[in-house]
Structure formats: structure tokens, C-alpha cells
Scaffold this motif. Structure first.
Motif, PDB file in Angstrom:
ATOM      1  N   GLY A 188      -2.190  -1.476 -11.364  1.00  0.00           N
ATOM      2  CA  GLY A 188      -1.168  -0.473 -11.140  1.00  0.00           C
ATOM      3  C   GLY A 188       0.077  -0.592 -11.974  1.00  0.00           C
ATOM      4  N   TRP A 190      -8.980   5.052 -12.965  1.00  0.00           N
ATOM      5  CA  TRP A 190      -7.900   5.827 -12.364  1.00  0.00           C
ATOM      6  C   TRP A 190      -6.738   5.929 -13.348  1.00  0.00           C
ATOM      7  N   TYR A 225      -0.291   2.259 -18.032  1.00  0.00           N
ATOM      8  CA  TYR A 225       0.141   1.707 -16.748  1.00  0.00           C
ATOM      9  C   TYR A 225       0.591   0.281 -17.000  1.00  0.00           C
ATOM     10  N   GLU A 244      -0.515  -1.827  -4.129  1.00  0.00           N
ATOM     11  CA  GLU A 244      -1.668  -1.080  -4.594  1.00  0.00           C
ATOM     12  C   GLU A 244      -2.857  -2.007  -4.736  1.00  0.00           C
ATOM     13  N   LYS A 299      -1.154   7.443  -8.055  1.00  0.00           N
ATOM     14  CA  LYS A 299      -2.379   6.906  -8.615  1.00  0.00           C
ATOM     15  C   LYS A 299      -3.559   7.770  -8.182  1.00  0.00           C
ATOM     16  N   TYR A 331      -2.226   7.472 -13.490  1.00  0.00           N
ATOM     17  CA  TYR A 331      -1.069   7.984 -12.765  1.00  0.00           C
ATOM     18  C   TYR A 331      -0.793   9.417 -13.193  1.00  0.00           C
TER      19      TYR A 331
END
Length: 326
Positions: free
Chosen positions: A128, A155, A145, A117, A163, A157
Motif C-alpha cells: 500500500g 490492485w 504506490y 491495509e 485501493k 489507488y
């Protein structure tokens, strides 16, 4: 555990930014630091002036805060080790007592980094890590995360471990605070006590900071650490001053979010019965000892930032506790 009729259970808000040195607040004596909301928090509560990290690295400290155990006991003795999911953590204790629990931000207790990622301008190893529900240690509402250091690209999950970008945000702490206040409001409306953990990313690297906070600091105004003052090349000194500007700007950006939280709790009418605990996992050397030994040197020159060292700049952390009702 059932609540007795009429019994009041305090809400608990834990705020833990990453890498905030305990001395870099106005209330701790740093006259350059712009931290009016942390100063208010300290004035209305208790500031512990000699608090130190259980280990001046991210994962060991976080394991200690979650479990109440020393790193050699919970065995996360360095970064990127997985905390034993069978260990009892404090969120589980609160959950059993009838509290709603929620977590947002960096976890760093699930054993490593994702390999495939990436984010805008950061390496794949920087972002990530979906954390499965069975390893969330009692935190029910989850926006955490494993590890992430990218603050402009926001961002999260989803439940399918995908993601996804969070639209409408360009600074992660702002989204973190909005999610915290939403969680708090919903549980206030349900009449349920709550425990929420806000794991902000700054002032950890990368050196990203919105202009409104960055521009409050003049790089030339900083006093360099005494052990290196006058020993850096002009280029190295300029780099350190810029690093300090970004770091202090990030601290002020977190202070801004503290103000939003304090105002939000007051607006919701639950300020008096909410315990706020503010701390961090470790500090940042910010140039101190950057000329001492291999610990602080690299092929590119002195390493201007760091922790994981037996220096007060690395292991001193903030600790403020506030509970107006008590």
C-alpha cells in the motif's frame, strides 16, 4: 521548452525491477538463467558489467536514480524515508522539455508504510501507500504506490486515494506492461515524446511465481554459493534450492515482459527512436554469507535472502542501455 521544427526527440523507457542481482542473466554469464529478451537487449545495446548500486537498499538507490545525487546528498540514507519534494528529479526535467511522463509500480520514497491495509496472505506492513500528487516528483500519469509486495492480487489507488482491485489480472507485472504499452501508444498517436518508468516488483519477496516460469527451473540444478556449500543441513539446503527456483522464475517472468515491451515498441513503429534503460536497485545474496555473523542469522536459522550488505551479491546490479537509432 519548444521543439525545433523537424527535431527528433527520443522516447525513454526506464525498466527497474526490484532486487535483480546483476549476474543473474544469461548475457552476464549465468548459464542457468533463462533471459532471452534481456540477452537481446544487451546484444543490441551496451551492458555495463561492473555496475553497482549507490546503496544496496531500496529507498536510497531509488532516491539516487531520481535525483542523480548520492544518498548522503538526497538524505534518503535508509528505507522508509521521504524524498524531499523540492529536490529536482529527472522526470521534472523531461516534463519541462515537453515530454509526457508516467510511472507505475513501487515508489518507496514517500516515507513509510501504511498501517491498516493488507492483501491476500501478506501483512499490513507489506502493501500500500497512496502517494499525493505533490510528491510525485514530475511523474504526471501515475500508477505508483509507496510499497507493495503482493504480485498475484493486483490492485491500484484511484484519485480518491482508495485501493481498488484491477480486474482481469492475476500477475502484477502483466498489468504493469499493459499499462506501459497503453501509455506509449497514446502518446505515439499524439506525436508527443514520452518518458515512462516501469518499477516491477519481482524478483523481490514474496516468493510468488506463475507455474509457467517456475517450472522452467529444477531446484537440484543450482550450484550453491561456495562459502556455504556443504555447510547447510538437508532441510536448509532444500529451502535454499526452492528459494533459488522461485527467484530465477521471477527473473524469467520479468524477462518475458521485456519481450512484450520490445515487440510492442516495434509494432508501434517507434522502436528505433526509443532509449531503453534496464537496471535494478540492488541484488540478493541468495544464500551467500548466510552463515556469517549476526547480519545473516535469525532465531529461526540462517537468513537465506537479503541485501543491505557489503557483498557483491547484494550491491552488483544490471545496467543495459539500448538505442537502435544511435
Amino acid at each position: 521548452m519548444a521543439f525545433a521544427e523537424g527535431e527528433i526527440h527520443p522516447n525513454v523507457l526506464v525498466i527497474q525491477p526490484d532486487q535483480h542481482r546483476g549476474t543473474i542473466m544469461r548475457c552476464a554469464g549465468d548459464q542457468l538463467a533463462i533471459t532471452p529478451n534481456l540477452d537481446r537487449l544487451a546484444a543490441e545495446g551496451i551492458r555495463f558489467s561492473r555496475c553497482v548500486s549507490a546503496s544496496p537498499v531500496c529507498s536510497p538507490f531509488r532516491g539516487t536514480l531520481q535525483t542523480g545525487l548520492y544518498p548522503h546528498q538526497h538524505r534518503v540514507v535508509r528505507n522508509n524515508l521521504r524524498l524531499d519534494p523540492d529536490l529536482l528529479c529527472f522526470a521534472e526535467v523531461f516534463r519541462r522539455a515537453g515530454y509526457a511522463t508516467g510511472y507505475i509500480g513501487k515508489w518507496h520514497l514517500d516515507g513509510g508504510l501504511p498501517k491498516k491495509e493488507g492483501g491476500l496472505g501478506v501483512s499490513a506492513s507489506s502493501v500500500g501507500g497512496f502517494v499525493p500528487e505533490k510528491r510525485r516528483q514530475g511523474w504526471q500519469e501515475w500508477n505508483g504506490y509507496e510499497k507493495a509486495h503482493e504480485y498475484f492480487e493486483v490492485w491500484k489507488y484511484n484519485d480518491q486515494a482508495q485501493k481498488v482491485r484491477v480486474e482481469g489480472y492475476d500477475w502484477e507485472p502483466t498489468w504493469n506492461t499493459d499499462m506501459a504499452l497503453d501509455f506509449i501508444r497514446r502518446n505515439r498517436d499524439l506525436g508527443k515524446p514520452w518518458l515512462y518508468y516501469l518499477a516491477y516488483g519481482p524478483p523481490h519477496l514474496p516468493e510468488q511465481c506463475p507455474p509457467q516460469f517456475l517450472n522452467q527451473y529444477d531446484p537440484q540444478a543450482f550450484t550453491l554459493p561456495p562459502d556455504i556449500d556443504g555447510k547447510l543441513t538437508p532441510k536448509q539446503e532444500a529451502a535454499l534450492r526452492k528459494t533459488m527456483q522461485v527467484y530465477y522464475g521471477q527473473v524469467t517472468s520479468i524477462d518475458h515482459e521485456i519481450g512484450r515491451l520490445l515487440d510492442g515498441l516495434q509494432h508501434l513503429g517507434i522502436d528505433d527512436n526509443t532509449i531503453i534503460l534496464y537496471t535494478s536497485d540492488h541484488g540478493d545474496r541468495l544464500g551467500s554469507h548466510c552463515l556469517d555473523g549476526q547480519l545473516s542469522k535469525s532465531a529461526a536459522g540462517p537468513k537465506l535472502r537479503g541485501k543491505a550488505a557489503p557483498y557483491a551479491t547484494a550491491f552488483r546490479i544490471p545496467l543495459i542501455v539500448r538505442w537502435p537509432q544511435r
